[in-house]
Design an enzyme around this catalytic site. Structure first.
Site, PDB file in Angstrom:
ATOM      1  CG  PHE A  17      95.902   5.739 -22.764  1.00 12.81           C
ATOM      2  CD1 PHE A  17      94.566   5.717 -22.387  1.00 12.81           C
ATOM      3  CD2 PHE A  17      96.239   6.428 -23.916  1.00 12.81           C
ATOM      4  CE1 PHE A  17      93.586   6.354 -23.147  1.00 12.81           C
ATOM      5  CE2 PHE A  17      95.267   7.068 -24.675  1.00 12.81           C
ATOM      6  CZ  PHE A  17      93.945   7.017 -24.284  1.00 12.81           C
TER       7      PHE A  17
ATOM      8  CB  THR B 138      91.387  11.365 -10.031  1.00 12.28           C
ATOM      9  OG1 THR B 138      90.499  11.625 -11.106  1.00 12.28           O
ATOM     10  CG2 THR B 138      90.690  11.683  -8.722  1.00 12.28           C
TER      11      THR B 138
ATOM     12  CE  LYS C 286      97.226   7.758 -16.996  1.00 11.63           C
ATOM     13  NZ  LYS C 286      96.419   8.872 -17.448  1.00 11.63           N
TER      14      LYS C 286
ATOM     15  CG  PHE D 218      85.497   3.276  -7.439  1.00 12.60           C
ATOM     16  CD1 PHE D 218      84.556   3.773  -8.334  1.00 12.60           C
ATOM     17  CD2 PHE D 218      86.843   3.366  -7.785  1.00 12.60           C
ATOM     18  CE1 PHE D 218      84.952   4.336  -9.550  1.00 12.60           C
ATOM     19  CE2 PHE D 218      87.240   3.919  -8.986  1.00 12.60           C
ATOM     20  CZ  PHE D 218      86.292   4.412  -9.879  1.00 12.60           C
TER      21      PHE D 218
ATOM     22  CB  ALA E 188     100.499   7.642 -23.769  1.00 16.33           C
TER      23      ALA E 188
ATOM     24  NE  ARG F 183      98.911  13.152 -19.707  1.00 14.04           N
ATOM     25  CZ  ARG F 183      97.965  12.309 -20.127  1.00 14.04           C
ATOM     26  NH1 ARG F 183      97.937  11.910 -21.370  1.00 14.04           N
ATOM     27  NH2 ARG F 183      97.061  11.852 -19.289  1.00 14.04           N
TER      28      ARG F 183
ATOM     29  CE  LYS G 117      91.652   9.383 -21.508  1.00  9.24           C
ATOM     30  NZ  LYS G 117      91.721  10.626 -20.724  1.00  9.24           N
TER      31      LYS G 117
ATOM     32  CD1 TRP H 117      86.613  11.044  -7.938  1.00 10.36           C
ATOM     33  CD2 TRP H 117      85.221  10.407  -6.305  1.00 10.36           C
ATOM     34  NE1 TRP H 117      85.325  11.201  -8.403  1.00 10.36           N
ATOM     35  CE2 TRP H 117      84.447  10.818  -7.423  1.00 10.36           C
ATOM     36  CE3 TRP H 117      84.555   9.969  -5.163  1.00 10.36           C
ATOM     37  CZ2 TRP H 117      83.064  10.804  -7.420  1.00 10.36           C
ATOM     38  CZ3 TRP H 117      83.158   9.954  -5.155  1.00 10.36           C
ATOM     39  CH2 TRP H 117      82.429  10.363  -6.279  1.00 10.36           C
TER      40      TRP H 117
END
Length: 558
Positions: free
Chosen positions: A303, A75, A73, A383, A275, A96, A107, A411
């Protein structure tokens, strides 16, 4: 083919002096408080000078329920911001700050990944500019002053059994969830049961994220209910005379942090994550200031969309008068396969049927987001193991849901990989299609607000709350807090309160274990299922692999 790690890529970044980043936004050097060469706080005076004028378009990035396969998210947020700038738009990112708990837990950090990162990565994921330390100190100053007030005569007649204010620390530490304080005799005070939450769950964190300026900050701090008297009347922070000193500790932390992406585009990093137990959004001050400085502001909510986006819409936007122009919902082929029942070890093999079986999770998020009146586009965070057939299956499903899915390779390629996503998101935002509204009104009773979220967002059949909780909610309504929104604390891994229930479950119940009044922040917290406001470390925490190498560089952060 081997790929560089996030920290290796970040270390090779060619950063510009932070004053140059400020110039891109029209921020004079005198209004930047530098923290080294590559990060700075923006002055309150400059922020106040930007209160008038037109706002840019607000774009929210959210995601499906997180899986061990990864969604990306942050990224995608960074990649989209870079992509918008690359196609000639004036855009900035608002994300954030990272908590030390997940950095040393499982995480990881919160600066993006690959070639879509905000830098300096190491500082951002560790002490940064000290905001979380200031919040921890302000919170625990109040704790100390409550106990000190009781020790020196208890002028406010506080019932020690009803002290509501716990302590906090920015670390995962399950041993601190339930503790007894003031042991050791008369000189140490009066023993009582208490506990710690993680700093990001602190009401002080929420207040900092929702306050409009320093005066609003102090008012909100003063409104915190810290305890109850023997006659059950509330004791406020201002009754303990702690709000002024807490404001002093937080005065610098209130100022948004300016940094840059790998492509030298501006980013505000300010406010708390998590969150699942907090409201998990970038600060109102950062977001509203960014909207005056850029034509497009890309922000994120923590999240999955059932938590972060719901709170962004029902709490942050409601309180700050914001309205998103578009929502980007991040999904991956890998996560669809995990929702379809495939184990993480088997995700590399093509499995179109598993993608299709996992897509209902994505479909429910699309439907939920549309119910807020905002157009939704799905970003397929690519990916290298994704196959054309799997991507097509995902895109075909999204079309059936009345939306569209755009593959983004930020990415791997930075803004070159997110150009298609950026073009389409800008088109949607510019079209003015949004007709935003929260999904419940202020005047709805508190229990009905909880039930509305549980039934409309989680698709639960019922909310289970014992009579003590129902009575507590009614009492708060009688005391004038019935207009507040609710902040649901729930597992991030499922629409239900069972973290193992993937996909799009129905027929489940939402048990509310506890409710807390955050009168200063301006919401009611409903703690559901087994969710903890103080996480624990996993069996093998990331901290075991974080160290300094022979060159004095940090290794192991991700």
């Amino acid at each position: 083919m081997t790929y560089k790690s996030d920290i290796e890529i970040a270390r090779e970044a060619k950063m510009q002096p932070i004053q140059e980043i400020g110039k891109k936004l029209g921020i004079p050097e005198k209004d930047l408080l530098p923290f080294g060469h590559d990060k700075a706080k923006v002055s309150a005076e400059f922020i106040a000078s930007k209160r008038s004028g037109n706002d840019g378009k607000l774009i929210l990035v959210t995601a499906i329920n997180p899986t061990p396969a990864g969604e990306g998210k942050t990224t995608t947020t960074v990649g989209l911001g870079d992509g918008l700038n690359a196609i000639g738009k004036k855009a900035m990112v608002c994300i954030r700050e990272a908590s030390l708990g997940p950095c040393f837990g499982m995480k990881g950090g919160a600066a993006g990944g690959g070639y879509a990162q905000v830098v300096p990565m190491e500082e951002m994921n560790l002490h940064f500019t000290g905001d979380f330390h200031a919040i921890t100190s302000a919170h625990n100053l109040l704790s100390a002053m409550i106990d000190n007030h009781i020790y020196w005569g208890n002028e406010q007649d506080i019932d020690q059994r009803r002290v509501a204010w716990r302590r906090v620390v920015d670390m995962n530490d399950r041993a601190l969830r339930d503790i007894v304080t003031s042991l050791g005799g008369v000189s140490n005070g009066f023993p009582r049961q208490s506990g710690f939450d993680i700093t990001v769950a602190s009401e002080v964190m929420a207040i900092l994220c929702l306050a409009l300026d320093i005066n609003d900050l102090q008012k909100r701090l003063g409104d915190i209910i810290v305890a109850y008297r023997r006659d059950r009347s509330p004791v406020y922070c201002r009754d303990i005379k702690a709000d002024g000193a807490m404001t002093v500790l937080l005065s610098q932390a209130m100022q948004p942090n300016l940094v840059q992406t790998l492509e030298n585009n501006p980013a505000f990093v300010h406010g708390g994550p998590f969150a699942n137990i907090a409201h998990g959004c970038n600060s109102v001050v950062a977001t509203t200031t960014a909207l005056k400085l850029a034509d497009y502001v890309v922000t994120e909510a923590g999240f999955g969309a059932d938590l972060g986006a719901e709170k962004f819409m029902n709490i942050k936007c409601r309180k700050a008068g914001l309205a998103p122009s578009a929502v980007v919902l991040v999904a991956t082929v890998r996560a669809m396969k995990m929702n379809g029942g495939i184990a993480k070890a088997d995700l590399g093999a093509e499995n179109v049927a598993a993608v299709q079986a996992g897509c209902p999770n994505l479909g429910r998020h699309i439907e939920n987001l549309k119910s807020f009146g905002v157009p939704v586009v799905v970003a397929v965070n690519h990916f290298v193991t994704d196959t054309d057939a799997e991507i097509k299956a995902l895109q075909d499903y999204v079309v059936e849901q009345g939306s569209e899915a755009i593959v983004s390779k930020h990415w791997e390629h930075g803004s070159k990989g997110s150009e298609a996503l950026a073009i389409r998101v800008a088109e949607i935002a510019d079209a003015g299609l949004a007709n935003f509204a929260p999904i419940y009104p202020d005047e709805m009773p508190l229990l009905e607000k909880i039930e509305t979220i549980a039934k409309r967002i989680y698709r639960a059949d019922e909310v289970i709350a014992d009579q003590k909780i129902v009575a507590q909610l009614k009492q708060w309504e009688e005391q004038g807090y019935g207009h507040l929104p609710v902040c649901m604390a729930k597992t991030q891994y499922s629409f239900s309160t069972d973290p193992n229930l993937r996909g799009a479950p129905t027929g489940h119940s939402v048990p509310v274990r506890e409710v807390r009044l955050s009168a200063g922040a301006g919401f009611i917290v409903a703690i559901c299922g087994e969710i903890m406001t103080m996480p624990g470390l996993p069996r093998v925490p990331s901290a075991e692999s974080i160290m300094l190498n022979d060159e004095g560089q940090i290794e192991g952060l991700f």
